[in-house]
Structures are given as structure tokens and as C-alpha cells.
Design a protein around this motif. Sequence first.
Motif, PDB file in Angstrom:
ATOM      1  N   LYS A 116     -51.780   5.120 -36.307  1.00 44.19           N
ATOM      2  CA  LYS A 116     -52.305   3.916 -35.808  1.00 44.19           C
ATOM      3  C   LYS A 116     -52.809   3.127 -35.065  1.00 44.19           C
ATOM      4  CE  LYS A 116     -55.980   3.330 -38.724  1.00 44.19           C
ATOM      5  NZ  LYS A 116     -56.147   2.870 -40.180  1.00 44.19           N
ATOM      6  N   GLN A 117     -51.914   2.492 -34.248  1.00 42.90           N
ATOM      7  CA  GLN A 117     -51.405   1.423 -33.683  1.00 42.90           C
ATOM      8  C   GLN A 117     -50.706   1.729 -32.475  1.00 42.90           C
ATOM      9  OE1 GLN A 117     -47.652  -0.482 -36.804  1.00 42.90           O
ATOM     10  NE2 GLN A 117     -49.278  -1.189 -37.817  1.00 42.90           N
ATOM     11  N   GLN A 118     -50.537   2.445 -32.441  1.00 39.18           N
ATOM     12  CA  GLN A 118     -49.654   3.123 -31.220  1.00 39.18           C
ATOM     13  C   GLN A 118     -50.236   4.487 -30.650  1.00 39.18           C
ATOM     14  OE1 GLN A 118     -45.194   3.030 -32.344  1.00 39.18           O
ATOM     15  NE2 GLN A 118     -45.266   1.157 -32.933  1.00 39.18           N
ATOM     16  N   GLY A 119     -50.739   4.867 -31.328  1.00 41.47           N
ATOM     17  CA  GLY A 119     -51.358   6.118 -30.066  1.00 41.47           C
ATOM     18  C   GLY A 119     -52.913   5.533 -29.539  1.00 41.47           C
ATOM     19  N   ALA A 120     -52.959   6.456 -29.089  1.00 43.71           N
ATOM     20  CA  ALA A 120     -54.106   6.881 -27.911  1.00 43.71           C
ATOM     21  C   ALA A 120     -55.158   8.225 -28.054  1.00 43.71           C
ATOM     22  CB  ALA A 120     -53.497   6.533 -26.433  1.00 43.71           C
TER      23      ALA A 120
ATOM     24  N   GLY B 204     -57.630   9.850 -29.163  1.00 45.80           N
ATOM     25  CA  GLY B 204     -58.487   9.396 -30.761  1.00 45.80           C
ATOM     26  C   GLY B 204     -58.566  10.632 -31.924  1.00 45.80           C
ATOM     27  N   PRO B 205     -58.668  11.788 -31.913  1.00 48.66           N
ATOM     28  CA  PRO B 205     -58.029  12.957 -32.648  1.00 48.66           C
ATOM     29  C   PRO B 205     -57.245  12.710 -33.459  1.00 48.66           C
ATOM     30  CG  PRO B 205     -59.676  13.662 -30.760  1.00 48.66           C
ATOM     31  CD  PRO B 205     -59.119  12.808 -30.946  1.00 48.66           C
ATOM     32  N   ALA B 206     -55.951  12.156 -33.289  1.00 49.05           N
ATOM     33  CA  ALA B 206     -54.688  12.244 -34.304  1.00 49.05           C
ATOM     34  C   ALA B 206     -54.921  11.012 -34.639  1.00 49.05           C
ATOM     35  CB  ALA B 206     -53.106  11.754 -33.170  1.00 49.05           C
ATOM     36  N   LYS B 207     -55.501   9.697 -33.781  1.00 48.22           N
ATOM     37  CA  LYS B 207     -55.560   8.216 -34.212  1.00 48.22           C
ATOM     38  C   LYS B 207     -57.193   8.933 -35.868  1.00 48.22           C
ATOM     39  CE  LYS B 207     -56.311   4.596 -32.221  1.00 48.22           C
ATOM     40  NZ  LYS B 207     -54.913   3.465 -32.640  1.00 48.22           N
ATOM     41  N   ASP B 208     -58.169   9.809 -36.011  1.00 52.49           N
ATOM     42  CA  ASP B 208     -58.443  10.155 -36.978  1.00 52.49           C
ATOM     43  C   ASP B 208     -57.738  10.553 -38.018  1.00 52.49           C
ATOM     44  OD1 ASP B 208     -60.448   8.988 -35.529  1.00 52.49           O
ATOM     45  OD2 ASP B 208     -61.748  10.822 -34.545  1.00 52.49           O
ATOM     46  N   LEU B 209     -56.783  11.004 -37.232  1.00 53.72           N
ATOM     47  CA  LEU B 209     -56.415  11.925 -38.987  1.00 53.72           C
ATOM     48  C   LEU B 209     -55.506  11.325 -39.012  1.00 53.72           C
ATOM     49  CD1 LEU B 209     -55.300  14.577 -39.640  1.00 53.72           C
ATOM     50  CD2 LEU B 209     -53.355  15.517 -37.767  1.00 53.72           C
ATOM     51  N   ALA B 210     -54.977  10.264 -38.352  1.00 55.36           N
ATOM     52  CA  ALA B 210     -53.824   9.660 -39.153  1.00 55.36           C
ATOM     53  C   ALA B 210     -54.114   8.705 -40.265  1.00 55.36           C
ATOM     54  CB  ALA B 210     -53.207   8.335 -38.277  1.00 55.36           C
ATOM     55  N   ASP B 211     -56.009   8.546 -39.783  1.00 52.05           N
ATOM     56  CA  ASP B 211     -56.513   7.582 -41.551  1.00 52.05           C
ATOM     57  C   ASP B 211     -56.708   8.220 -42.092  1.00 52.05           C
ATOM     58  OD1 ASP B 211     -58.027   5.304 -41.346  1.00 52.05           O
ATOM     59  OD2 ASP B 211     -59.799   6.614 -41.017  1.00 52.05           O
TER      60      ASP B 211
ATOM     61  N   ALA C 143     -46.357   7.706 -28.500  1.00 51.67           N
ATOM     62  CA  ALA C 143     -47.153   7.357 -29.790  1.00 51.67           C
ATOM     63  C   ALA C 143     -47.212   8.969 -30.289  1.00 51.67           C
ATOM     64  CB  ALA C 143     -47.749   6.219 -30.421  1.00 51.67           C
ATOM     65  N   ASP C 144     -48.659   9.392 -29.704  1.00 54.32           N
ATOM     66  CA  ASP C 144     -49.616  10.554 -30.091  1.00 54.32           C
ATOM     67  C   ASP C 144     -48.646  12.187 -30.269  1.00 54.32           C
ATOM     68  OD1 ASP C 144     -51.849   9.118 -30.159  1.00 54.32           O
ATOM     69  OD2 ASP C 144     -51.798   9.300 -27.932  1.00 54.32           O
ATOM     70  N   VAL C 145     -47.451  12.012 -29.189  1.00 53.56           N
ATOM     71  CA  VAL C 145     -47.132  12.792 -28.880  1.00 53.56           C
ATOM     72  C   VAL C 145     -45.255  12.939 -30.544  1.00 53.56           C
ATOM     73  CG1 VAL C 145     -44.692  13.987 -27.733  1.00 53.56           C
ATOM     74  CG2 VAL C 145     -47.179  13.838 -27.061  1.00 53.56           C
ATOM     75  N   THR C 146     -44.976  12.166 -30.533  1.00 51.62           N
ATOM     76  CA  THR C 146     -44.247  12.122 -31.637  1.00 51.62           C
ATOM     77  C   THR C 146     -45.068  12.555 -33.090  1.00 51.62           C
ATOM     78  OG1 THR C 146     -42.960  10.492 -30.529  1.00 51.62           O
ATOM     79  CG2 THR C 146     -42.596  10.393 -33.047  1.00 51.62           C
TER      80      THR C 146
ATOM     81  N   HIS D 292     -42.790  11.202 -50.647  1.00 49.34           N
ATOM     82  CA  HIS D 292     -43.234  11.825 -49.324  1.00 49.34           C
ATOM     83  C   HIS D 292     -44.488  11.404 -48.728  1.00 49.34           C
ATOM     84  CE1 HIS D 292     -43.711  15.092 -46.827  1.00 49.34           C
ATOM     85  NE2 HIS D 292     -42.148  15.537 -47.604  1.00 49.34           N
ATOM     86  N   HIS D 293     -45.292  11.168 -50.170  1.00 48.44           N
ATOM     87  CA  HIS D 293     -46.708  10.676 -49.115  1.00 48.44           C
ATOM     88  C   HIS D 293     -46.459   8.876 -48.830  1.00 48.44           C
ATOM     89  CE1 HIS D 293     -48.892  14.060 -50.654  1.00 48.44           C
ATOM     90  NE2 HIS D 293     -49.429  13.641 -51.019  1.00 48.44           N
ATOM     91  N   GLU D 294     -45.127   8.923 -49.201  1.00 53.75           N
ATOM     92  CA  GLU D 294     -45.364   7.041 -49.012  1.00 53.75           C
ATOM     93  C   GLU D 294     -44.825   6.794 -47.550  1.00 53.75           C
ATOM     94  OE1 GLU D 294     -44.389   4.438 -52.973  1.00 53.75           O
ATOM     95  OE2 GLU D 294     -42.818   5.345 -52.103  1.00 53.75           O
ATOM     96  N   ASP D 295     -44.085   8.001 -47.149  1.00 54.70           N
ATOM     97  CA  ASP D 295     -43.509   8.431 -45.960  1.00 54.70           C
ATOM     98  C   ASP D 295     -45.163   8.396 -44.484  1.00 54.70           C
ATOM     99  OD1 ASP D 295     -40.795   7.283 -45.779  1.00 54.70           O
ATOM    100  OD2 ASP D 295     -40.481   8.868 -47.452  1.00 54.70           O
ATOM    101  N   ALA D 296     -45.516   9.576 -45.177  1.00 54.17           N
ATOM    102  CA  ALA D 296     -46.294   9.983 -44.369  1.00 54.17           C
ATOM    103  C   ALA D 296     -47.145   8.619 -43.877  1.00 54.17           C
ATOM    104  CB  ALA D 296     -47.113  10.911 -44.448  1.00 54.17           C
ATOM    105  N   ILE D 297     -47.614   7.784 -44.874  1.00 49.36           N
ATOM    106  CA  ILE D 297     -48.821   7.225 -44.508  1.00 49.36           C
ATOM    107  C   ILE D 297     -47.585   6.196 -43.714  1.00 49.36           C
ATOM    108  CG2 ILE D 297     -49.804   4.940 -45.287  1.00 49.36           C
ATOM    109  CD1 ILE D 297     -49.899   6.369 -47.995  1.00 49.36           C
ATOM    110  N   ASP D 298     -46.564   5.892 -43.503  1.00 47.68           N
ATOM    111  CA  ASP D 298     -45.610   4.788 -42.535  1.00 47.68           C
ATOM    112  C   ASP D 298     -46.041   5.626 -41.196  1.00 47.68           C
ATOM    113  OD1 ASP D 298     -45.501   3.525 -44.352  1.00 47.68           O
ATOM    114  OD2 ASP D 298     -42.973   3.913 -44.370  1.00 47.68           O
ATOM    115  N   MET D 299     -45.977   6.729 -41.550  1.00 47.47           N
ATOM    116  CA  MET D 299     -45.515   7.280 -40.178  1.00 47.47           C
ATOM    117  C   MET D 299     -47.682   7.627 -40.051  1.00 47.47           C
ATOM    118  SD  MET D 299     -43.513  10.661 -41.072  1.00 47.47           S
ATOM    119  CE  MET D 299     -44.044  11.797 -39.643  1.00 47.47           C
ATOM    120  N   ALA D 300     -48.422   7.348 -40.329  1.00 50.55           N
ATOM    121  CA  ALA D 300     -49.878   7.770 -40.234  1.00 50.55           C
ATOM    122  C   ALA D 300     -50.203   5.988 -39.425  1.00 50.55           C
ATOM    123  CB  ALA D 300     -50.791   8.011 -40.841  1.00 50.55           C
ATOM    124  N   GLU D 301     -49.192   5.059 -40.401  1.00 45.99           N
ATOM    125  CA  GLU D 301     -49.434   4.055 -39.895  1.00 45.99           C
ATOM    126  C   GLU D 301     -49.664   3.744 -38.389  1.00 45.99           C
ATOM    127  OE1 GLU D 301     -51.581   2.004 -40.650  1.00 45.99           O
ATOM    128  OE2 GLU D 301     -52.115   2.184 -43.314  1.00 45.99           O
ATOM    129  N   THR D 302     -47.863   4.192 -37.941  1.00 43.76           N
ATOM    130  CA  THR D 302     -47.476   3.765 -36.722  1.00 43.76           C
ATOM    131  C   THR D 302     -48.589   4.018 -35.403  1.00 43.76           C
ATOM    132  OG1 THR D 302     -45.418   3.552 -37.647  1.00 43.76           O
ATOM    133  CG2 THR D 302     -45.706   4.228 -35.000  1.00 43.76           C
TER     134      THR D 302
END
Length: 216
Positions: free
Chosen positions: A181-185, A187-194, A57-60, A169-179
Amino acid sequence: MNTNRSLPRRAALAATAVASALALAGCGSNDSTSTTGTRPLTTATPASVQDNRHNQADVTFAQEMIPHHRQAVLMSDMVAAHGASADVKALAERIRKAQVPEIETMTGWLRAWGEKVPTGMGMDGMGHGNGDRDGSGMPGMMDAQGMSRLGGARGNAFDTMFLTMMIEHHEDAIDMAETEKQQGAYGPAKDLADAIITSQTAEIAQMRQMLSAGRP
């Protein structure tokens, strides 16, 4: 007579001496152990190793967000040459300043993980993503026709189209970031998503306000 009386006393003294010697030896053994710094073995994973754990999930997330950010930067770069208003120019510059470093950060992660870094604004046939607008397998990307229309607009028409497209464009980025936060492992990637969710949600609110006021 004196000799006989002193025998029990000598025996007692000898026993005391032996006990003292054993006690000193025990202390010496403890001191030696503490001097060598011997510590009990532990199976805990070092924090540095834990922090570097990542999953698919982090790679994707990184592989999809990099080209997504690149398109937002391209759209922002178009502002100066299309007679945009001062407010739109300021917004576009803020988007650019935020997303270019994020592209560099995610590129560094993929290289460190030995994963493919996307080139341009496509996934190079990697097959990630669903619900794409441009048919490339990338979620949330504006298609060539939409980008062409934006490139041909000027002044207020450009501003309105830019804001409308950037909101999507932003709405789609937020959807990707939410995914992420839910599926990634990682830490820095989840922080960036947030951070993406926070900043782009605020920018969406600003852009909607600009459109509703009729003065983009």
C-alpha cells in the motif's frame, strides 16, 4: 435620369450581396469542421494505460504473497485429516476460499507483466524478502520443522498449534500488504493489499478469541 438615380442603390445592393455571401461561406466552413468531428489534440494518458502502471514493489508483493498464500492453503488442507474442531475447520475453509483465487489473480498479473511466477512455496532463488522463518528468503514462512510438528499433531493440540501458527502467518501477510500500500503503484494490487489487511486482521481477532476461550 432614372438610370443615374439607381446607381447608388445598385452599389448598395451589391455590397450587401457580397457580405451575405461571405457570411454564408463562413458558416459553411464551421459546419464542415464540426461534421468531420475534428477535436483538439490532448496529451492526457488514457485511464486504461494509467491503471496498468506497476512498479517493482508490485512485482515483489505478488512474488512473495503467492508462496505465502500457498503455505496458508497447505495448512488449511491439513485440518480435515487431523481431527480439528468444527470452528477450526470452518475457519480453514474460509481461508482457503479467499486465498486460492488471490493466488490465481496475482499469478495473472505476473504473467501479464512478463515476470517470474514462483513455484511451490519458495522464491526459486529470486532473493526477495527479509526476516524469513524458513531460511528461504521469504518473509513470514513457517519453517519445515514447524510444519512437521503441525502435521504430527491431532485434535485439540492440532487446533492450538494451527491457530497459533496462522496468527503469525497472517501478521506477516499484513506487513507485506502494508508495504504494498505504501510503495506499490498498481491499483488492483493495492486494492488486494487493502482487502488482505481487512480480512486477515478480522481473522486474527477471531483466532485469538478462540485460543483465549480454550475451545479452538
